[in-house]
Every structure is written in structure tokens, then in C-alpha cells.
Design an enzyme around this catalytic site. Sequence first.
Site, PDB file in Angstrom:
ATOM      1  N   ASP A  67       0.858  -1.176   0.000  1.00 32.00           N
ATOM      2  CA  ASP A  67       0.000   0.000   0.000  1.00 32.00           C
ATOM      3  C   ASP A  67       0.903   1.237   0.000  1.00 32.00           C
ATOM      4  OD1 ASP A  67      -2.164   1.663  -0.062  1.00 32.00           O
ATOM      5  OD2 ASP A  67      -3.232   0.704   1.574  1.00 32.00           O
TER       6      ASP A  67
HETATM    7  C1  BGC Z   1      -5.081   3.129   0.123  1.00 27.32           C
HETATM    8  C2  BGC Z   1      -5.324   2.111  -0.949  1.00 27.32           C
HETATM    9  C3  BGC Z   1      -5.167   2.730  -2.298  1.00 27.32           C
HETATM   10  C4  BGC Z   1      -3.801   3.342  -2.411  1.00 27.32           C
HETATM   11  C5  BGC Z   1      -3.499   3.943  -3.759  1.00 27.32           C
HETATM   12  C6  BGC Z   1      -3.809   3.915  -0.103  1.00 27.32           C
HETATM   13  O1  BGC Z   1      -3.711   4.983   0.761  1.00 27.32           O
HETATM   14  O2  BGC Z   1      -5.024   2.492   1.385  1.00 27.32           O
HETATM   15  O3  BGC Z   1      -6.586   1.556  -0.784  1.00 27.32           O
HETATM   16  O4  BGC Z   1      -5.390   1.776  -3.295  1.00 27.32           O
HETATM   17  O5  BGC Z   1      -3.692   4.350  -1.421  1.00 27.32           O
HETATM   18  O6  BGC Z   1      -4.208   5.088  -3.967  1.00 27.32           O
END
Ligand code: BGC
Length: 752
Positions: free
Chosen positions: A279
Site C-alpha cells: 500500500d
Molecule cells: C489506500 C489504498 C489505495 C492506495 C493507492 C492507499 O492509501 O489504502 O486503498 O489503493 O492508497 O491510492
Amino acid sequence: MKKTALFIMAILTVTSVFGQKKPMNEFIDELMSKMTLEEKIGQLNLLPGGDITTGAVMNSPLAQLTAEGKLGAVLNVKGQDKIKDLQQIAIKKSRLGIPLLIGQDVIHGNQTVFPIPLAQSCSWDLEAIENGARIAAKEATAQGINWVYSPMVDIAIDPRWGRVAEGAGEDPFLGCRIGEALVRGYQGNYGKENAMACVKHFALYGAAEAGRDYNTVDMSRVRMYNQYLEPYKAAAKAGAGSFMSSFNVVDGIPATCNRWLLTDLLRNDWKYDGFVVTDYGSINEAVVHGIGDQSVTSERALKAGTDMDMCSNAFIAQLSGLLQSGRISQADIDTACRRVLEAKYKLGLFDDPYRFCEPKRLKTDLYTEEHRKAARDMAAETFVLLKNEDLLPLKKQGKIALIGPLADNRSNMVGCWSTGDTPELYSTLKEAMERYVGDKAQVLYAQGCNIYADEKIQEGATFGRPISRVDDAEAKAEALRIAAEADVIVCAMGEMAEMSGESSSRADLSLPCVQMSLLKALVATGKPVVLLNFSGRPTIMSWEAENVPAILNVWFGGSETGDAICDVLFGDKSPSGHLTMTMPKVLGQIPIYYNHLNTGRPVPEGTGEYRKFQSNYIDVRNDPLYPFGYGLSYTTFEYGKPRLSGTTMNANGKLTLTVNVKNTGKYDADEVVQLYIRDVAATISRPVKELKGFERILLKAGESRDVNFTIDVDMLKFYNSDLQYVAESGDFEAMVGGNSRDIQRLKFTLVE
Ligand code: BGC
């Protein structure tokens, strides 16, 4: 052969000299034999473009990194042109011409926005959900995106956590079915209109303590396996091309660096062969979690089974040094690189790197009539009618006072994570309602109040989706003035879009005070009041349930919300949504979920008073305000006495449960018939009930139908204390009904 393929042929070709497509392994072996260490590490690097903000702003020189072969993928780059430019740099300027993965949070639609995932789950309509994902992928790929960060399959039982909006609720069985449907919808067979799915957030992110986002998670393996892990596994088995690790710790180790999770479980037990991305910034966050510096977290992440680094710039900074010092091996890097290249191969990017950059699709594939209809139909299916004292549906007549901060707002209807939305194309509820009633009725409108009286709190929840500020006293007076004139009052209240979703935990789940005060004043007028509750989570509505004659929970219904609400409000469609998260009576009941264990001192459901030395509270009963699976309709359904085809079965056998369901009211409507099972005695304590089947059926007024469920041994299996997946012989209960509370029970026995 295509022109583009010809063009890259000098450098990279997926077609053999005999004109046949090379098998994936052969092609990647050949490609990797030409790659330098730096280029391999480059493939593991994912950075943001900054057109959408979903984490720390980074301003990375994407073009330069791409040309140097130091970038394998990008996210948050918006616009087909921009994406094509970048892809062109990858193909023409980088040494080997390896195309980029283009990721985005396409979570519930794109330009056509579908309801938020939690709402979608309340439709229990797998076909519509799959179709929604198919459309989302079609629109996303028309814009150049080839990788979507969905499905989010985190089970969650704490509505304080704002990200419950992004998942399918509290139930693992339903979570599995929806996860699979979404993977199928996005990926199809990896055609031109399909994108690669990314299952997230692996794992257990939904169990953050106290519902505070990014908080600690800690649970037993038995609970993990039985309650939380199945949806990830189901999505893996459905063929999802990628997985995203979560921000939280699992057994004390940040998921991104957790080898048990990413290798022992995901790869070895589940045989998953896609790639794993972190993430946003989570290799760096592992430093903050306190397991070492960036070199340690990079080493541990790679060795744990992380293949791609999202926005930490850690792999690019550390891996080559770690290799030199022998802390990681060449094979560790090669494995990760290979998995990323395989994803590109599966997406057809080596055949045609521009396959998702066709200009004409921008004209034909976005926000089409077909897509809008699908979104509108689905939205209507997601609304949950919580209460109706003979008030709904409304007639198109007289004067309707439409009041509330969400009644005439354009950007908030879609809900959180609407990264591809174009609000200027959508109607507000007010506009839709005026159109809907035409000259048959008059719509009077007043905003009535702010979302929060406190400007700072409202500002904090805005995140680019403002609702205008008003003077609360003046706005309330205006609302009461039009209410006095009206025959019926429709309140559009609740949360703004960004009050749920990431980093949007709430410690108070009631309607904010200023809205509550207006609602109370409107109810006090004695006029009939309908509350449309906009929310990304179960909210606490005990006062409303007592005092407001009709409550329709509309969640965030996407781009077609306004029309969809009118379809239901005025009775062209009967509400058919059923809750997929329990609605608590008061905050102190949280976490509250239907598939809990019995305890040694249970208080039976519906017990009216406090019981000393039993598991309950002095000041509130255990029952929720509205149970899992609950949802009313404009019609009534009568369940006949269910019957089982036998009372015993063995491991190879099957039983059929049949129940007759009759539409006894005046409206044609859908009902969601639900099957629950309880293992009465097992080697570990088992939940009081677990969803094991459901069927969404349409019954015309007066029509009745037998619904059959086949019970087989798989439905009776669970993970025992040795984490073996077993069915244990003994007594079971099968339960059937229209929600998890109002059920009829039957007994049967699994014999050796
Ligand atoms: C979130 C994810 C997301 C990623 C990319 C993160 O902060 O937890 O769910 O896909 O950002 O935007």
C-alpha cells in the site's frame, strides 16, 4: 502484425520468428536475460502522478525515471493523452521498451459512478455487481488505466472505521461471493476492455482497533481464518492478478514485511501466482511501526514476498546495496521482477503497449446510456428501507419540501473514492426530483443547515467536495417556513462523501447535532417526514427510528443517485436493499455483528431486561437497532414453513431446504431469501449463525415461489484449532428468513 508491435520489435518482441506468440515463460526468460540489475529493480517501483491525491504528495520525475528504466508502474495519472505520453517514453526511450502498468483507484465505477461498495453489497445482486465492475473496467481502460485497486475485501465489524464504505460489510460468505464477482467483472479474459484487479488490503485491515484507521490489529489465528481471510482467498482463487498488502500489523509484523502472510499463506497455501504490491508508502511506514530502518524494511518486504513498492522509493534506494551486501539474493529480485512482467504480459501490454489508449473510446465508452442505466438500477437496489409507517411511496402531488445539506449538492452524491467522477454531468437530488414530478407536484427546497455546525470539522471532512456554509439559524428558519407550506417533508441528511473512506474514522456515529436539531424541529411540525440517510457506514439512528415515520438509507448511490432515489421514493421501484452490516443502537455496542460466538452466558435475542451475571449491559440491550440482512419493502413477504429433504446427511450427501415465499402485498418486488447455519456443538465454539446461501428473487404482487437451498458438507466446514478445514459430525441448525433475526429453524445431523 500490429504497427506498434512492429515498432518495438527491434527491442522487444512477443512474437516468435514463426509469427506465433511466445509463451509467457519463454518470453520473460528472454527479456530478463537482457535486463540489468537496475532495470529489474526499476520494474518493482511504483510512483504517483499527482493528478489524484491518495497519499503523500511526491512530485516524482516520472518521465525521466521511465526513460531510465527505473519505473515499472504509475498510479494517479489522469487522462489518456498523458498516459499515452508516458507509455511512449517507456517504449521509445527506455533501453528495453518495457511498458508501464497504469494503476488507479477505480473502486465503484469511473465516470459513471456506481454506489459505494458497502451499498452495492446491500443489493446482494451478484450479477449487477459483476456488471458494474465490467463497466468500471471498460471506462477505466478507455482512459488508459489498466490496473484497478479493487476489490477491497476487508471484513469489518466496526462502523467507526470509515473504510467500511469500501467493502462488502461484515459477512465472510457474502464477502467471498462479491470479491469473486468483482474480479470476474474487472478482468474478464483480459480483453481490451478489462483491467487487472488488485485485491486489498491483505490482510485484516478492517479489524483496526477502535475503528481508528491504520491502527493496530491483533487477533487469534482461528478468528482470522474463520472470519477474515476467506474473502481474500476467494478473490485469489478467482484469478485476481494482483494483491495489495495492508498498512496494519499482522501478528506484530507490518503486513508488507510479513513473510508468513505473503509467502507461507498466500503463495504456499493458497498457491497464488499474481504479484503483490504494497500500500501507499508502507515500506517506509514499517520503519515508523518500529521494525528497523529503510534497509531493514526493504529487505524484509522483498523477502516476505512483496514484489512492488508503492510510493516508498525504498526498493529503488535499497535493493542493489542489499544485494551487494548479501542480505538479499539475485533470486529474490528476479522472482519479484518476473511476477511484475507476467502481469504486463497477461494484460497484453507486450503485444500492444497502447491497447488502452484508443482515442475513439473516449467518445464511445464513457458515461453511456447503458452505463448510466446500470448504475441507476443498481443504486435503487442498494437503498435499505429501515422504517415505513405507511408513508412511502410518495405520490407525485402537492408540495414536497426537500430539505437538507445533501439535497442540492453535486459532488457528494457519489461517495468516497470516486476518482473518475465528473460531477458537472450529474444531477443533484433536487434537480432530479423536479424533473421527476414535472408539473404534478411542487418541490420546495431549503438547505436547512450545515453538515456540522463547527466549520473546522466540516472543512476537515470536505476533501475537495464542499457543501456551502450557511448561517444555521437562518437556514433552519427558512426550512421551517417551507415545511409549514408543504404536504410532506423529505430530508436529505447524513454524511458528506469524505466522512467515510480512508482516514475518515468517526468517534460519534449519530447525525451531527446541527442536522439532528433541524430534523427534530421538522418532525415537531407534525408533518410527515421521510429521512434519506446518506452514509458510508451504519449510523446510529435510535431517535430517528422512534420518531421519524419513514427512513430510507441511501448510502452514496453514485452518479445517478438523484434519479435512483426518485425511482424508489415515488414507487416506480420497491426498495430491496438488505443491510450487510449490523446497525447498532448506541455506540457502546460496537463491535456488534450477527455471526458472533455464543459465550457461556448468552442473553437470548429480544430479551427485554438486564440480566445479572449474563453477558449484557446495564443500560442497553444487546440487540441491534437493525440486524444484518434487514430491509423492508413496499410489499410484504410471507415465509411458509421451511422443510428439509431429510434430517441426516453424510459427508458425501446433500440436503435440500425448501421454503415458500409469497408476496402478500400490492407491489411487485425483490426479496433476498437468506440461509444461515449453526454448528451446534463442535471442537471449538462456533457462531450462533453464519450466512451460507442467499437468493434474490422477484415476486409479483400475490405471487409465491419455492426457494431451494442445497446444503452440502462444504457449508459445514470451518477451521478448527489446528487450522484444519473440517466438517465435524453432529447436530446443526439451518435457519431461513428475510434477515438474520426473523428466521425459522430446522435441525439436521451430519453423520460420520
Ligand atoms: C489506500 C489504498 C489505495 C492506495 C493507492 C492507499 O492509501 O489504502 O486503498 O489503493 O492508497 O491510492
